[in-house]
Scaffold this motif. Structure first.
Motif, PDB file in Angstrom:
ATOM      1  N   HIS A  69       0.833  -1.198   0.000  1.00  0.00           N
ATOM      2  CA  HIS A  69       0.000   0.000   0.000  1.00  0.00           C
ATOM      3  C   HIS A  69       0.872   1.254   0.000  1.00  0.00           C
ATOM      4  CE1 HIS A  69      -3.348  -2.591   1.605  1.00  0.00           C
ATOM      5  NE2 HIS A  69      -2.340  -3.165   2.245  1.00  0.00           N
ATOM      6  N   LEU A  71       0.391   5.819  -1.182  1.00  0.00           N
ATOM      7  CA  LEU A  71      -0.346   6.851  -1.893  1.00  0.00           C
ATOM      8  C   LEU A  71       0.469   7.338  -3.091  1.00  0.00           C
ATOM      9  CD1 LEU A  71      -1.748   8.832   1.175  1.00  0.00           C
ATOM     10  CD2 LEU A  71      -2.956   7.176  -0.265  1.00  0.00           C
ATOM     11  N   HIS A  96      -7.440  -2.240  -8.174  1.00  0.00           N
ATOM     12  CA  HIS A  96      -8.632  -1.748  -7.476  1.00  0.00           C
ATOM     13  C   HIS A  96      -9.830  -2.304  -8.235  1.00  0.00           C
ATOM     14  CE1 HIS A  96     -11.622   1.016  -5.754  1.00  0.00           C
ATOM     15  NE2 HIS A  96     -10.728   1.239  -4.798  1.00  0.00           N
ATOM     16  N   ASP A 157      -1.793  -2.147  -4.127  1.00  0.00           N
ATOM     17  CA  ASP A 157      -3.075  -1.477  -3.933  1.00  0.00           C
ATOM     18  C   ASP A 157      -3.042  -0.069  -4.532  1.00  0.00           C
ATOM     19  OD1 ASP A 157      -5.518  -0.614  -3.003  1.00  0.00           O
ATOM     20  OD2 ASP A 157      -4.983  -0.681  -0.878  1.00  0.00           O
ATOM     21  N   SER A 159      -4.168   2.786  -3.617  1.00  0.00           N
ATOM     22  CA  SER A 159      -4.736   3.452  -2.441  1.00  0.00           C
ATOM     23  C   SER A 159      -5.227   4.860  -2.759  1.00  0.00           C
ATOM     24  CB  SER A 159      -3.690   3.509  -1.319  1.00  0.00           C
ATOM     25  OG  SER A 159      -3.213   2.221  -1.015  1.00  0.00           O
ATOM     26  N   ASP A 162      -8.911   5.125  -3.061  1.00  0.00           N
ATOM     27  CA  ASP A 162      -9.676   5.052  -1.816  1.00  0.00           C
ATOM     28  C   ASP A 162      -9.610   6.332  -0.990  1.00  0.00           C
ATOM     29  OD1 ASP A 162     -10.671   2.504  -2.161  1.00  0.00           O
ATOM     30  OD2 ASP A 162      -9.013   1.529  -1.103  1.00  0.00           O
ATOM     31  N   TYR A 163      -8.460   7.022  -1.031  1.00  0.00           N
ATOM     32  CA  TYR A 163      -8.231   8.102  -0.071  1.00  0.00           C
ATOM     33  C   TYR A 163      -8.046   9.489  -0.688  1.00  0.00           C
ATOM     34  CZ  TYR A 163      -7.861   4.419   3.312  1.00  0.00           C
ATOM     35  OH  TYR A 163      -8.164   3.346   4.100  1.00  0.00           O
ATOM     36  N   SER A 173      -8.909   0.053   3.343  1.00  0.00           N
ATOM     37  CA  SER A 173      -8.589  -0.355   1.984  1.00  0.00           C
ATOM     38  C   SER A 173      -9.702  -1.204   1.388  1.00  0.00           C
ATOM     39  CB  SER A 173      -7.279  -1.152   1.978  1.00  0.00           C
ATOM     40  OG  SER A 173      -7.118  -1.846   0.764  1.00  0.00           O
ATOM     41  N   SER A 187       0.053  -7.014   5.005  1.00  0.00           N
ATOM     42  CA  SER A 187       0.173  -5.690   4.401  1.00  0.00           C
ATOM     43  C   SER A 187       1.497  -5.023   4.740  1.00  0.00           C
ATOM     44  CB  SER A 187      -0.966  -4.784   4.890  1.00  0.00           C
ATOM     45  OG  SER A 187      -2.199  -5.144   4.314  1.00  0.00           O
ATOM     46  N   VAL A 189       3.173  -0.991   4.135  1.00  0.00           N
ATOM     47  CA  VAL A 189       2.866   0.378   3.721  1.00  0.00           C
ATOM     48  C   VAL A 189       4.167   1.148   3.557  1.00  0.00           C
ATOM     49  CG1 VAL A 189       1.552   2.452   4.267  1.00  0.00           C
ATOM     50  CG2 VAL A 189       0.780   0.238   5.134  1.00  0.00           C
ATOM     51  N   PHE A 224      -5.537   7.102   6.014  1.00  0.00           N
ATOM     52  CA  PHE A 224      -4.893   5.978   5.325  1.00  0.00           C
ATOM     53  C   PHE A 224      -4.004   5.175   6.274  1.00  0.00           C
ATOM     54  CE2 PHE A 224      -0.845   4.973   2.952  1.00  0.00           C
ATOM     55  CZ  PHE A 224      -1.298   3.810   2.348  1.00  0.00           C
TER      56      PHE A 224
END
Length: 317
Positions: A69, A71, A96, A157, A159, A162-163, A173, A187, A189, A224
């Motif tokens: 994950h 951003l 996604h 992901d 992400s 989602d965010y 998520s 996971s 990040v 997140f």
């Protein structure tokens, strides 16, 4: 699992002993009496029950699924390439179940193998729910395919969907929530200082959320990160300073075989979202020039101060 196997073995030994003793008997009246009393039936039912419990326990062991994950504009493409360079590791990049920002609004996009998106473009009823079902089945089959060939699958992901899109964001998520019943999710990040991420988002015209302020971006970063434990979170800055040490740590989190040849191989892999400043070496890059208006936003952002306190980001501009 061993406890259930021990119980099964005990039941089997008990019943075999009972059958053996019965065979040796010559008094048929006694045998008939024991059959009539249900003693054999009770033992048989006990064995069946125990076997079913063992099978149930075995079925409860979910296959492991690794998810990466991060951003947008946080160095995720570089990290993804480095994981791709690990032995027998395969990555589906930026997944996604129902993200459609890549589609042209004025016409349908040619995507012959993407059933979910084709259904969305054709305005199928409840297309989002259909997309989730297709996504789950696709991941299950892909995971099985990779594992059967001795590989490890990682989902990267998306992400950002989602965010950082729209006026609201998800509580967790989407793909983790969708796949957690089928898989044992592991996971990892990766994060970068929000100042650098936001500046890059501005430069790329990727401020897809509203309001498009730095403080709102930091609010979404907080949301997140809140779903993960701190030992699952790795700073991009730490990775670029000590690639070998941090990459080995990240492989440990995802339970991936580590090999230090990744530094020579990573640039051979192509992944989506590779929008940053590319290069053949892993190193820290100088910060983009920060406009005076953004500097003022950074200084007054309460959410950025909270991120710095909670996750150790540098507040220096």
């Amino acid at each position: 699992m061993s406890k259930w196997l021990d119980e099964l073995q005990s039941e089997l030994k008990s019943t075999v002993k009972l059958i053996d003793e019965t065979i040796k008997r010559t008094d048929t009246d006694v045998v008939e009496a024991e059959i009539a009393s249900g003693q054999f039936v009770e033992n048989a039912e006990s064995i069946i029950d125990t076997c079913n419990l063992v099978l149930d326990k075995a079925n409860e062991v979910k296959p492991r699924l690794r998810i990466l994950h991060h951003l947008a504009c946080s160095g995720g493409s570089l990290v993804t390439k480095c994981f791709s360079a690990m032995p027998n590791t395969f990555i589906l990049s930026e997944v996604h179940p129902h993200s459609y920002r890549h589609l042209a609004p004025e016409k349908a996009t040619f995507l012959p193998s993407d059933i979910a998106t084709l259904a969305y473009q054709a305005r199928f009823p409840d297309a989002t729910n259909l997309a989730k079902k297709i996504f789950k089945l696709s991941v299950k089959e892909t995971h099985r395919h990779v594992v059967e060939r001795g590989g490890a699958l990682i989902l990267r992901d998306h992400s950002h969907s989602d965010y950082c899109v729209g006026e609201s964001y998800t509580a967790k998520s989407t793909i983790v929530d969708l796949l957690k019943e089928e898989f044992d999710i592991v996971s990892l990040v990766t994060v970068r200082n929000p100042i650098d991420c936001y500046a890059s988002l501005q430069s790329n015209s990727w401020l897809h959320f509203s309001p498009q302020t730095f403080d709102e971006y930091c609010n979404r970063v907080l949301a997140f990160l809140s779903q993960f434990r701190k030992n699952q979170i790795i700073k991009y800055e730490s990775f670029t300073k000590s690639p070998d040490r941090v990459m080995k740590k990240m492989c440990g989190v995802l339970k991936i075989e580590f090999h230090d040849s990744f530094k020579e191989l990573f640039d051979q892999f192509k992944v989506t979202g590779d929008s940053g400043r590319t290069g053949e070496t892993i190193s820290s890059r100088p910060r983009r020039e920060i406009a005076p208006s953004l500097k003022a936003e950074i200084k007054r952002s309460k959410n950025f101060k909270l991120l710095c306190r909670k996750y150790g980001f540098s507040p220096a501009i």
